[in-house]
Structures are given as structure tokens and as C-alpha cells.
Scaffold this motif. Structure first.
Motif, short mmCIF file in Angstrom:
data_model
loop_
_atom_site.label_atom_id
_atom_site.label_comp_id
_atom_site.label_asym_id
_atom_site.label_seq_id
_atom_site.Cartn_x
_atom_site.Cartn_y
_atom_site.Cartn_z
N ALA A 13 0.83 -1.21 0.00
CA ALA A 13 0.00 0.00 0.00
C ALA A 13 0.86 1.26 0.00
CB ALA A 13 -0.93 0.00 1.21
N GLY A 14 1.96 1.24 0.75
CA GLY A 14 2.83 2.41 0.79
C GLY A 14 3.44 2.72 -0.56
N TYR A 15 3.83 1.69 -1.29
CA TYR A 15 4.36 1.90 -2.64
C TYR A 15 3.27 2.43 -3.57
CZ TYR A 15 6.27 0.89 -7.26
OH TYR A 15 6.70 1.00 -8.56
N ALA A 16 2.07 1.89 -3.46
CA ALA A 16 0.98 2.34 -4.32
C ALA A 16 0.64 3.80 -4.05
CB ALA A 16 -0.25 1.46 -4.11
N ALA A 22 -5.68 -5.04 11.51
CA ALA A 22 -6.55 -3.92 11.12
C ALA A 22 -6.12 -2.63 11.79
CB ALA A 22 -8.00 -4.25 11.46
N TYR A 23 -5.79 -2.69 13.07
CA TYR A 23 -5.43 -1.47 13.78
C TYR A 23 -3.95 -1.12 13.67
CZ TYR A 23 -9.92 -0.40 15.83
OH TYR A 23 -11.23 -0.01 15.99
N GLY A 24 -3.15 -2.02 13.14
CA GLY A 24 -1.75 -1.70 12.92
C GLY A 24 -1.48 -1.13 11.55
N LEU A 25 -2.39 -1.35 10.60
CA LEU A 25 -2.15 -0.93 9.22
C LEU A 25 -2.13 0.59 9.01
CD1 LEU A 25 -4.04 -3.54 7.02
CD2 LEU A 25 -1.60 -3.02 7.02
N PRO A 26 -3.00 1.39 9.62
CA PRO A 26 -2.94 2.82 9.34
C PRO A 26 -1.57 3.45 9.60
CG PRO A 26 -5.00 2.29 10.42
CD PRO A 26 -4.17 1.05 10.44
N PHE A 27 -1.00 3.19 10.76
CA PHE A 27 0.32 3.74 11.05
C PHE A 27 1.38 3.14 10.13
CE2 PHE A 27 4.40 3.14 13.25
CZ PHE A 27 4.78 4.47 13.39
N ALA A 28 1.27 1.85 9.86
CA ALA A 28 2.26 1.20 9.00
C ALA A 28 2.23 1.77 7.59
CB ALA A 28 2.00 -0.32 8.97
N VAL A 29 1.04 1.94 7.02
CA VAL A 29 0.93 2.51 5.67
C VAL A 29 1.45 3.95 5.65
CG1 VAL A 29 -0.71 3.20 3.89
CG2 VAL A 29 -0.99 1.01 5.04
N PHE A 30 1.09 4.72 6.66
CA PHE A 30 1.56 6.10 6.76
C PHE A 30 3.09 6.17 6.82
CE2 PHE A 30 2.88 9.60 9.59
CZ PHE A 30 2.45 10.69 8.84
N LEU A 31 3.70 5.30 7.62
CA LEU A 31 5.15 5.31 7.78
C LEU A 31 5.86 4.92 6.48
CD1 LEU A 31 7.70 5.43 9.63
CD2 LEU A 31 7.32 3.01 10.10
N LEU A 32 5.44 3.81 5.87
CA LEU A 32 6.14 3.33 4.68
C LEU A 32 5.85 4.20 3.47
CD1 LEU A 32 5.91 -0.55 5.01
CD2 LEU A 32 7.70 1.01 5.76
N ARG A 33 4.66 4.73 3.36
CA ARG A 33 4.38 5.61 2.23
C ARG A 33 5.29 6.83 2.27
NH1 ARG A 33 3.05 11.15 1.35
NH2 ARG A 33 2.12 11.29 -0.73
N ASN A 34 5.44 7.45 3.43
CA ASN A 34 6.30 8.62 3.54
C ASN A 34 7.77 8.27 3.28
OD1 ASN A 34 4.09 10.18 4.14
ND2 ASN A 34 4.42 10.14 6.35
N TYR A 35 8.18 7.08 3.68
CA TYR A 35 9.57 6.68 3.44
C TYR A 35 9.79 6.38 1.96
CZ TYR A 35 14.12 4.60 4.39
OH TYR A 35 15.46 4.32 4.41
N PHE A 36 8.87 5.66 1.35
CA PHE A 36 9.02 5.33 -0.07
C PHE A 36 8.94 6.58 -0.95
CE2 PHE A 36 7.14 0.83 0.68
CZ PHE A 36 8.35 0.43 1.23
#
Length: 279
Positions: free
Chosen positions: A96-99, A152-166
Motif C-alpha cells: 500500500a505504501g508503494y501504491a 486492522a489497527y496496525g495498518l494505518p500507522f504502518a501505511v503512513f510510515l512506509l508511504r512517507n519513506y518510499f
């Protein structure tokens, strides 16, 4: 003179860091020594008495722990919950972060803002509605149910973190890979994932520690056969308040595993922190 000041300053800083490390490690050392003492020795004095009476130390408590089927089953349940919940969050968030960072699709920014908005939703708000839903789906009280809730509750922070890094990856690198005929999947697996390894490792550490140490979600969503170690230890305290020969080694086991995981990924974690500070 300046060299002397630098040496003295360095020595003071190192001495201070050593003191901080000793203070930080004291509870862990105390718990470990308590886990090696009998219930009678614990009732008669603190764990520091082992320095004057080392004969108190033995591994009998760990033998009793292995004979406690409830604790050992809870330990394996914790692994069955923590590992899948960590891997699923990392894999889904990386995709999701890459997308969100590099693919163009309708309503991309709006969907990402919705994901970010989920960060402000407290876990407690979703406990009862999700518990009712899991009950209807037959997932309530099962390990898959606990794993799905953590994912489910870990994904929002995870997507936010990796999207910003990618998103900080130079655009020229991706364009060069596309010009060479690389598909999006190949770019993701051969370029983005290796570059994002520090951030992914940091995310894996945070997610694993959160799930491993969780008790609130497990108290509600896990039954006796699927409860993790935190709930099993809490149950032991409630039922057998003086059962220190099982509680102490169980608590140390619950504590030492996250410490080992952290130090195993420490190098990647530090790289991720430093990369984030530079960017």
C-alpha cells in the motif's frame, strides 16, 4: 587543553551512559534473579540477597514453568499471534505504501487521507463492534480473530510510515528502472524493498512489540485456549497470588523475547531512525 577537555567530556558522557544502562537493566536483572529463587526465598528477602547467598539460585522454577501446560500453551499462542500479525502488517503496508507513493489511481490522495484519519481512532472504540462482528463470523475467541484485529489497527500507522519513506526515494531511480523495461512488481521487489529495508525493519519491531505486549485486545478477543502469555500471567496472578515460582520465570520469558528481537534488528532500526532524521 582542548584535548584534555574533550577526553574528560567524553569520559563523563560515557560514565553517564553506563549509569543509565545499569539503571535500565536493573529491573530485568532483578526479574531474572527472582525467577531463579524459590518461593520461600522470595518471601524471606529481596532478589539482591543472592549476592550474599548464591545458593538460592536454581533452574527449578523453569522446570515448573515447562510443566505448566497453561503457560507453555500461552507462550506458543503469543508466537502464533505476534508473528502473523507482524508479517501481514509489514507486507500489506509495504504494498500500500508503494501504491500511495508512486502509482496513479483514482482518489489516491483522498484514500490516503482516510487512512491517516484512522490513526486518531482509539482502539477502545472498535472493541465492542468488532467483537460483535467476529462473533457473527465465528472468529471471536480464536487466534485468527486476535491476529485480524491487530492487523486492522496496525495498518494505518504502518501505511503512513512506509508511504512517507518510499516517497523519498529519488524519482529518477524509478524512471530509470521503467525505461529498462522493469514492471511495477519487479521495481517494488528489486528496488523499493531493498532501499526501504531500514523503515520496514523499524516497523516490524514496533508492530511485534505492540502485539507481543498487548493484553487489552487479548482479554476480549481470546478465550482460554487461545490466550497469549500476558493474559495467562494475569490469570495466574488472579488465581494464585503467591505462585511466584511460575510467575517470575514466565514474566522474564515474556520480557526477554522482545529484547532479543530488538537487538537482533537493532542495526536496521538505527538506520531507519537516522535515515528519517536526514530526510
Amino acid at each position: 587543553m582542548n584535548a584534555i577537555r574533550r577526553v574528560l567530556g567524553s569520559a563523563v558522557v560515557q560514565a553517564f551512559l553506563v549509569v543509565v544502562a545499569l539503571v535500565w537493566m536493573t529491573p530485568l536483572a532483578g526479574l531474572f534473579l527472582s525467577s531463579l529463587r524459590s518461593a520461600e526465598d522470595t518471601a524471606n528477602g529481596g532478589w539482591w540477597t543472592v549476592f550474599t547467598s548464591p545458593g538460592q539460585l536454581s533452574f527449578d522454577n523453569y522446570s515448573a514453568l515447562l510443566d505448566n501446560s497453561g503457560i507453555t500453551q500461552a507462550f506458543f499462542n503469543t508466537i502464533l499471534i505476534s508473528v502473523p500479525a507482524t508479517l501481514l502488517v509489514v507486507m500489506i503496508a509495504a504494498l500500500a505504501g508503494y501504491a500511495f507513493a508512486w502509482l496513479d489511481f483514482p482518489f489516491r490522495d483522498g484514500i490516503f487521507l482516510l487512512v491517516v484519519a484512522m490513526l486518531v481512532v482509539p482502539v477502545q472504540i472498535g472493541l465492542l463492534p468488532v467483537a460483535k462482528l467476529f462473533g457473527q463470523l465465528g472468529l471471536f475467541g480464536t487466534i485468527p480473530g486476535v491476529v485480524l484485529f491487530h492487523v486492522a489497527y496496525g495498518l494505518p500507522f504502518a501505511v503512513f510510515l512506509l508511504r512517507n519513506y518510499f516517497a523519498e526515494i529519488p524519482k529518477e531511480m524509478l524512471e530509470a528502472a521503467r525505461m529498462d523495461g522493469g514492471t511495477e512488481w519487479r521495481i517494488f521487489t528489486r528496488l523499493v524493498l531493498p532501499v526501504g529495508k531500514p523503515a520496514i525493519a523499524s516497523l516490524a519491531i514496533f508492530q511485534f512489540l505492540w502485539v507481543w505486549n498487548d493484553m487489552l485486545v487479548a482479554l476480549l478477543f481470546a478465550d482460554t485456549s487461545s490466550q497469549p502469555l500476558t493474559v495467562a500471567l494475569q490469570s495466574q496472578i488472579r488465581q494464585f497470588g503467591s505462585n511466584i515460582d511460575v510467575l517470575a520465570p514466565g514474566a522474564f520469558l515474556s520480557l526477554v523475547v522482545p529484547v532479543v528481537v530488538f537487538f537482533a534488528f537493532q542495526r536496521h532500526f538505527v538506520q531507519g531512525v537516522m535515515a528519517g532524521s536526514v530526510k
